[in-house]
Structures are given as structure tokens and as C-alpha cells.
Design an enzyme around this catalytic site. Structure first.
Site, short mmCIF file in Angstrom:
data_model
loop_
_atom_site.label_atom_id
_atom_site.label_comp_id
_atom_site.label_asym_id
_atom_site.label_seq_id
_atom_site.Cartn_x
_atom_site.Cartn_y
_atom_site.Cartn_z
CG HIS A 262 -2.04 0.94 1.22
ND1 HIS A 262 -2.74 1.26 0.08
CD2 HIS A 262 -2.58 1.70 2.22
CE1 HIS A 262 -3.65 2.18 0.38
NE2 HIS A 262 -3.58 2.46 1.66
CG ASP B 122 -9.03 -0.93 -1.64
OD1 ASP B 122 -9.90 -0.07 -1.88
OD2 ASP B 122 -7.80 -0.69 -1.63
CG HIS C 80 -6.40 2.50 -2.92
ND1 HIS C 80 -6.97 1.88 -1.84
CD2 HIS C 80 -6.05 3.75 -2.51
CE1 HIS C 80 -6.97 2.73 -0.81
NE2 HIS C 80 -6.41 3.86 -1.19
#
Lengths: 559, 559
Positions: free
Chosen positions: A144, A198, A371
Site C-alpha cells: 500500500h 478494497d 490501491h
């Protein structure tokens, strides 16, 4: 429903934030008498939330089940995952579990709120397992835009739930800590009941670039610039900061860190060994001024146009110690978050006005997202191969598109659940369903007040902000209804009185007209009616002459 | 300055808007006793301009030179070029010159403001010449996202100035009206003193697509959709509307036009022959409800998320007659203008919530820009080959980058002038220079008030919007200083009183404490001091307990 299913305890998943919005992430995992909360994030206010500092999730459901809450598990150290922790921990003093850097950032936050002493922090590593009977939680390493992020695998008597955390798949991460495909795959082999994943970048085709890929662009900038270089970046983007620091060392530039969170995060990350640089390359303000331009690098916050940041103040030339000069190169190494574009562009305009050259995301590859894009999202789904797919972390359109993506990989429609905050997902006998919805929402934090500003108060703020206000004060005799004082008119945010003095004079005359009626009508009109009548007349008048609707408040005292 | 130059009359160019901002376009061209004004545009308010409806340029300079103003020349019919005309024409009743469609839109606007009767409109065609001695102005055809756009060539005793207007180079325009490269080139051959050129898209590499190119994407959508199709588009984008109407006819869909400006523009453009369609394909609301889904097309405004538009009301399910249903496809055929993203995304989320499929600029090529990209900007500069280059129509960063672009084509730095609103560009003896700056700025229109809301009023609105207000009213006896009425506390936008009733009780006690002092101090403290003291104490108190700074207004009357 057959008898069996109603006898057994279901596993419940309840998003309290993050489903239907970006930010404010919080998920409740409940089985029998145990609740584990995943993340406690904040959201920064949207423009219509006037005067609000931050927004946090509504903990009402947890309040009603307080004795069940056992642990808070945190996936990584971004504000939208840890920002509400001080508010949470005040009410629910449970232990917090997270990886080292994550907890260090939580610690900082708790210290600020004077809550550190009474909080228990448990540091975990990827592949560690946490047991909150009957739930067993494994932390799984992901990549991330902040180090030390994890996803989760939650084993329950009803089956396994996998939570992706905020993730991307970076095959060449700067710290060598890879996305742990093996663990996700192992759970997939074992059989996963539900995957929560996500959805932030579901609208982006293909793959994200590796963090390492933008190193080349930065190197080019360092090679070509003979003036000072300023890099604006999120203070939590430790790997980005590492890359820039490495180049500074290589090209012989000294580094000045600017911004409270920048200084704090660099300190924390260095102490914990997440950031490596020769302390000699750091410089202070005094030395900075004496260095030749081509030996200067400034790392600063303010990449989103935050009005109080050092960068903004430099752009507007109101910083006390620092200023922008011709020849400077300012690099915005971040995304322009929707809603912030105007503020950022305004700063860029001012940087140009001071002679700087500006490089940003939209002209050079100077930022990569943290992301996953669509191909990575597919990889996650196909590694985990869940019976049910539940998109999280996204606005409604992201959740729907993520659902459609999962369907395109073969999951049938009824196995993909688009849920919103407050939906209670019940998992029982291998079947997932949403049977009810609990009360949920957003709680506004304004100064020291939490939850005392509601939509009604915001509506008043909106009204006041649009046309301002007009106050009328008047004292009359109770007996004769003769004026004892006033009428006094005070306005704010309504009109520049010099430009139209006659408007307030006319308003005063109107009030006196109403007073005459009040005096004539006797018992037929009481003081309350009188005030209402003043408001009504002024409202009509201002609407007619100005087409404005200020907040009008007549205060008539009878003595 | 030698003697010669100061004896001769200079040609002056003064931007009153559009240099340093997108929108609000207005340029003054002045020679001796003649002023020609080019465009009179508006700007929509930025978010910090609370309660403002529209923004128009400051006409002060023109007011001081009123007798010189001879004509208003309009380059095309967009709001940022014609929106301020009603305000302009009220003060400067000069003839307006423009092409047919442009004037038809101006006419509509003047009719609304009841100014049409007293205004003279002169219709021109491309290559026509207008003479306002000693200035001769030729209108030169350009392509843009509205038909009938023109650039200008202004011949003056000091030389020729070319103004690009808003332009792009479309080699296959829908109406066959090409960018008139020949005329720009002819002036270039003749020798041009200064070129003023549109800077909007200087940050975009390459060329714009032709309007015709997105026809393919639209055709694909029409071919694939079996449900209703809704296309949101700017009502002025007549060519876009034409393409969609052609496809509707081809695929047997009936068309419903939604939105006041959509209906008006379609009517005007059809009457003037800019838009061609069989009137039978238009449908009304009653018929619309009865048509099968695959025979329905709706053309609507609201592509920027405007809160009152039909599309927004349909998305939020509060439209009285129309609603979105599963299977609908909504196409946003427009750019997401920076600052509007959140509103547009919010609407897209709600469209998904109602089951619609949404297509926009960021997922499909469904929109092309009307403003030239870098390669087209280079073409303009190289056709005109001006002695001086002056970038216009852009924020500051655009102007600087456009200047750099011109330099990259060989213009030397001192021949490229980055100017801002109010800079007076003087052209004399072949030399351009900025010698002074006139007072200029933005004028806010709020309801019927023009210019009566200034920064000070906005600052008050901002203050009120952030923490609301607290009013205190109190009547005391002039002699004894005993309370006759009150203290009464009224708040708005400050706090939900139910959540913290004790705060206002404490505030009341504080006021009584101050009153005691007032009573004790006698002549040492007058009523003004008393009110100041109340404000000071309350301010301190609210800051301490809530960290908020409401607007506090104590009204004490002595009788």
C-alpha cells in the site's frame, strides 16, 4: 429459514463506515458474545459540512453491545483507518492490534489526546494470529502507499472471511515486503466464505505501477534541476520519502523537512527502521538559507492545498521564514483528491506567479496509487475464490462496479452483495444474507464537540452563509407599547451598508409601520405576533428589493 | 521613451477578465477616442464565494471612459463570453456585434432582463468587417464547442492585433465550417503586431479529437442499449446534440428534451437552421411514459451536477414526473469541470443506486474539448507569426505555460507578455509594454444586488458558516442597572441545544456575573463596555469548552 439455521449462531459483518463513501472505514465482526472491530477511520468534511473539523463513524451499535467489544484490529496507519481511534478508545477501552509502524502512528495520536496511558497496544507481524474466541485472525501482508499494511483472514465457526485491507500488488516494493499471495491462496484452497475487498480504484483499467517505477521520473528531475527542489508528498508515504531521500544523498542535496506530520512521521519511521538516511543530510532553517540552490531539497506536506501548510503559505508569500523564488521546482507527488482540485490549482498558479516550475501527476508520472486497479482486483478475487463477494471501501458506484467485476469472473449475482453502512450481513450455514439494517451515520466533530452539530445546525450554517443575517432589537413599554429603545438594526454577511444605506432606512420604517399596527390592535396582537409580523414584513421586503433571504431575528422586549 | 513615441497615440489592450482565471472574459481595445469591448462574460462562483449567484467583471475603467465606448464585439455564445452582457448593456448601451447564433443567444438573455428593446444588435458573418474608426475588425471563423465562434483581426494605426477567440482546429467539423486558417495566415503574411490566444488547454499534449470522432462511441452505445438512453450535455453544444439526434432517428428512438436551457437552445438552433431534425421524433412527457424503453432518448442538462437540474432530481428520486429505473443508461457527454467533481460523483452514485448504468468521459471517449491542445496552439502561433504574443483565457499557470510554448517556437522572452486583469498593454511604434495597471476585480451578483456584497461581507458569511452565532438580549434599567428583561440567548448554527443544555445555562450565569460587575462599577463602566465584556467572556467560555468561535452579538438596551 429452517429450524437449524435459526438455532445456530450466525457470523455477522456490519460496516459502520466505508461502504458508500471513501474514508471513515470501520467494520464490525460479531460472533455470539464476541465483537472485533476492524479499523476506526475518519473522513475529512465535504464542502457542505460547514465548520466541521472531521467526521467519524456512529458508534451507536457498539454502544448497545458494549460488553461484547473485545478488540480493535487496525489494517494500516492512514487517517481513514486510524483517525477515529481516540474517539473510539474513550468509549471502548479494548486492546488495539496492529503492525509496528501502524501502532507507532496510533501511539502518536493517542499521546496527543492524552489517552496513551490507558490504552493497551499489541504489536503483531504479518502471519501472526490473534485469537478472540471463537474468532482467529491472521494478519496477511499487502502492499500500500504506507508500509506495514495488512489484510486479514478471520476464521469463525461459520467459515473464513478474508478482508483485503487497502492493498495493491507491487512486485518490486521498496522494502521487499511482497503482497503475500501465498497466504491469500492458501485460504482460497481451504475455502473462503466471504471476501471483502478494497474498491477504491475499480474504475481504473490495468495494473498500478510499482512504487519503484516513479524513481526514474524523480531521478530525471534531480538530474535536470539546477535550482532548489521542493517535493510535496503525504507524510505517511514513507517509501516515496525514502526514494527522494536516496536521490538527495546521491545528488548532494541537503534535506529540510517541513510540516508537523512530516517531521513526526520521518522521526517515527527512522526510529523504527522503516526509513534509512544519513542524518547528516538533514538541514535546519538557518543552514538552509546559506546553501546554494542546487544543494537544497525540501520535503513538505500540503500536497492537497491545505490552507495552513508551509507550501501554501510559501505560495502565497506569507510564510515567515521561507519563500519561493524563480528557478525553484515544486513537485506534487500525490493524487489530486477530488474536491481539492481548486485549492491545489490555486496554489500552483501562485507558485508560477513567484517564478517556480511546477510538476504534478497530470504532466509527469510522479505518483502511483496505493490501491489496486482492475487487474489486481481480479487477482485478489481469483486467489481467494470466495463463496460470497462483498465490495468495501468505495462510493456506491465503486461497489456496484466491483460487484460487476466479480460477476465477470464467474461469481453469480446472488453471491455478490453490495452493502451499505449499517447493513447487517448474516453468514449462517454457508449462506450470506442481509436481513436488517441498524441505525448508523456520520458523527461530526467540531472543535471539542462530538455529535453536538447535526444536520439541523448545518442547515442553519448554510442559511447564514448564503445571505447573512439581520437582527432587530426593540424595547417597548408593556403598558403603552411606546418605544423605549430602538429599533436597532444590525446585519452581518448581508450587505455592504455603505452601498445601499436606504435599504436599512426603509427596513426601519417598515418596523415602525408594524409597531403602529401593534399599538392599534391591542389585545388582538401579542408580542409574539408582533415579532413574527416584523420578520414577515422584512422578509418580503428584502426578497423584493434584493432577492435575498437573510436570517431575520427580531428581539422585542416589553418592560 | 523618445519624443516621437509619446506624441503618437498608442493602441491599448486591457483585459478586464479572463487573464488569470477561467471565465469572466472581457477585453478592452482602445485607440484614441474609441473603445471596442470584446466579450462580456460571467464566472460561476467559487465555493468560498458564499451565497453569490454569479461573478461579473468590474466595469470601473469603462465607466471612467464612458464616452469612448463604441461597440461590444462577441466572439461566441458561451456564458463566460456573454453572461455579463445584461449588466454591461444597462450601463453602456452600445451596439452589439456577433454572428447569428451568438446574437440569438444574446437576444434571449436580453429579453429575460427586459433589455432587448433598447439594445441594437448587428449580425455579422465570418470574413465580414466592422469599422469603428480608426479600428477595422474582421471576424474569422474558428471551431469550438458551440457553432458560429469567431476570432478577430483588429487593424489599427499601430498595427494588427489578432484575437483567437475560444478555438480548436477541427478538420471535420459537423457543420463543415472550418477553422479559417487562410485568414489567420493572410494576416500573418501581412505582419501581425500581437496575437492574443486561448490558453485553456495548454497543459494538454497533442491535438483535440474532432467532434465527429465521438460519433462512433455514441453509435456503439445506441447499438448496445436496450433500455432508455439519457444523455447529459451542455445545452449550447449544438453539434453534440445534432449527433445524438441523428442517432435517435436512425435507431428509432423518440426524443424528450429536458431542462430550460436545453429546450430554449434547441428551439433557437432549429429555427436558425443550426440544428436539423424531424419534429416528429420529439416527444412529450405523456407519450414518453408510454413508449417502450428502447424507443426513448432523453437529452438533458445537469451534466455538472447542478442541484436543480432534472437529472439531479431524477438521480435523487425527487423529480415529480420522471424517474430512473434499472436498465437505463446515462451518458455524461461533457467534461467534469474542476470543482464540480464531488457533485457529479454524488449524482453518479445515486444513478447506480437506482440501477442505471453510467458512462462518462473517464471511462469512454464520449466528449471532446472545444479548446485547442498544444499542437493546435502551435499552429495558431505559426500561422499568425506575431511580433508579440499575449496568452489569454487561462489561470496564471496556463498563461505562463502558453508563453513557454510560444518561446519554444522561437519567440524571444521579451516578446511574450504574461498579463493579468487590469494590466494596460501599450502598443506603440511596434513596441508592446505594460506601463501601468488599472483598478480591476470581480463584482459579485447576489440576487438583485450587484456589487453590494464585497469581501468583507463574504468574510462575515464565512465566519457565520463556520461556527454559527449566539445572540444575547437584555434590557436593564438606566437608573438602577437592574434587569428588566432577559438575558435571552438565541443561537443558530452553533450547537444542537438538546445535546448540551448546560452550556447555555453556564453562558447565562456568565452574563449575570458580568452584570453584577456592571452594577458595581458605576460610572467606571458604560453600556458599551458592558456589551464588550459580555462578548469577551462568552467568547473565552465557548472557546474553552467547545473550541468554537461563533459570532456573538450582545444587545443591551437601557430604558
Amino acid at each position: 429459514m429452517n429450524m437449524n439455521s435459526s438455532e445456530k449462531t450466525p457470523l455477522r459483518l456490519i460496516p459502520l463506515g466505508g461502504c458508500g463513501e471513501i474514508g471513515l472505514n470501520m467494520l464490525v465482526i460479531e460472533y455470539g458474545e464476541a465483537i472485533v472491530v476492524v479499523d476506526a477511520g475518519l473522513m475529512f468534511p465535504e464542502e457542505e459540512m460547514l465548520g466541521i473539523d472531521i467526521v467519524i463513524p456512529d458508534f451507536s451499535y457498539l454502544r448497545r453491545n458494549k460488553e461484547k467489544v473485545r478488540a480493535l484490529v487496525v489494517t494500516h496507519g492512514h487517517e481513514d483507518h486510524i483517525g477515529a481511534i481516540p474517539f473510539f478508545i474513550r468509549e471502548f477501552p479494548v486492546p488495539i492490534y496492529g503492525t509496528r509502524l501502524t501502532l507507532a502512528l496510533v501511539e502518536e495520536k493517542l499521546r496527543e489526546h492524552k489517552l496513551l496511558e490507558r490504552t493497551v497496544l499489541h504489536c503483531v507481524e504479518a502471519r501472526d494470529r490473534l485469537c478472540v474466541e471463537p474468532l482467529h485472525i491472521e494478519f496477511i501482508q499487502v502492499c500500500h502507499s504506507i508500509p506495514d499494511g495488512v489484510g486479514l483472514a478471520v476464521e469463525s465457526p461459520e467459515g473464513i472471511v478474508v478482508h483485503s485491507g487497502d492493498f495493491k500488488i507491487d512486485h518490486t516494493p521498496l522494502d521487499g515486503k511482497m503482497f503475500d499471495a501465498a497466504r491469500f491462496a492458501a485460504y482460497g484452497e481451504q475455502g473462503v466464505l466471504a471476501l471483502l475487498s478494497d474498491s477504491t480504484n475499480v474504475e481504473k483499467e490495468g495494473y498500478t505501477l510499482s512504487e519503484r517505477d516513479i524513481g526514474h521520473t524523480f531521478r530525471e528531475i534531480f538530474r535536470e534541476c539546477s535550482g532548489r527542489i521542493l517535493v510535496a508528498v503525504f507524510a505517511s508515504n514513507i517509501h516515496r520519502i525514502q526514494q527522494v531521500l536516496d536521490l538527495a544523498a546521491e545528488f548532494g542535496r541537503k534535506v529540510f523537512f517541513s510540516g508537523k506530520s512530516m517531521v513526526a512521521n520521518v522521526r517515527i519511521a527512522s526510529q523504527l527502521g522503516y526509513l534509512h538516511f544519513d542524518p547528516d543530510i538533514e538541514t535546519n532553517l538557518v543552514e538552509l538559507q546559506q546553501l546554494p540552490d542546487n544543494r537544497v531539497l525540501m520535503l513538505t506536506t500540503g500536497s492537497q492545498g491545505e490552507p495552513m501548510s508551509a507550501l501554501t503559505r510559501m505560495a502565497f508569500n506569507v510564510h515567515k521564514k521561507l519563500s519561493i523564488k524563480p528557478g525553484d521546482t515544486v513537485v506534487f507527488s500525490s493524487k489530486f483528491i477530488p474536491g481539492n482540485e481548486r485549492a491545489i490549482h490555486n496554489i500552483i498558479n501562485h507558485l508560477y506567479r513567484r517564478g517556480a516550475h511546477v510538476i504534478h501527476d497530470q504532466v509527469k508520472e510522479i505518483h502511483v496509487s496505493g490501491h489496486a486497479y482492475r487487474e489486481e482486483l481480479k487477482t485478489m478475487i481469483n486467489l481467494v475464490r470466495p463463496a460470497y463477494f462483498i465490495p468495501i471501501h468505495g462510493e456506491y458506484r465503486h461497489l456496484v462496479q466491483h460487484k460487476q467485476l466479480a460477476q465477470s469472473l464467474g461469481l453469480s449475482e446472488h453471491r455478490c452483495l453490495v452493502v451499505e453502512n449499517g447493513d447487517v450481513i448474516s453468514l449462517q450455514n454457508g449462506v450470506a444474507s442481509v436481513q436488517r439494517r441498524i441505525e448508523t451515520g456520520r458523527v461530526f466533530v467540531d472543535g471539542k464537540g462530538v455529535g453536538d452539530v447535526c444536520d439541523l445546525v448545518l442547515r442553519d450554517r448554510r442559511h447564514l452563509s448564503e445571505d447573512g443575517m439581520v437582527l432587530v432589537s426593540l424595547v417597548v413599554s408593556k403598558e403603552t407599547r411606546e418605544i423605549l429603545s430602538g429599533p436597532e438594526l444590525v446585519t452581518r454577511g448581508f450587505i455592504l451598508e455603505e452601498t445601499k444605506p436606504d435599504i436599512l432606512d426603509s427596513a426601519r420604517c417598515l418596523i415602525l409601520d408594524v409597531l403602529e399596527r401593534y399599538q392599534a390592535e391591542g389585545e388582538m396582537m401579542d408580542c409574539g405576533d408582533f415579532q413574527l409580523e416584523i420578520r414577515r414584513e422584512l422578509k418580503k421586503f428584502f426578497q423584493k428589493v434584493l432577492d435575498r433571504r437573510p436570517f431575520i431575528h427580531p428581539m422585542v422586549a416589553e418592560v
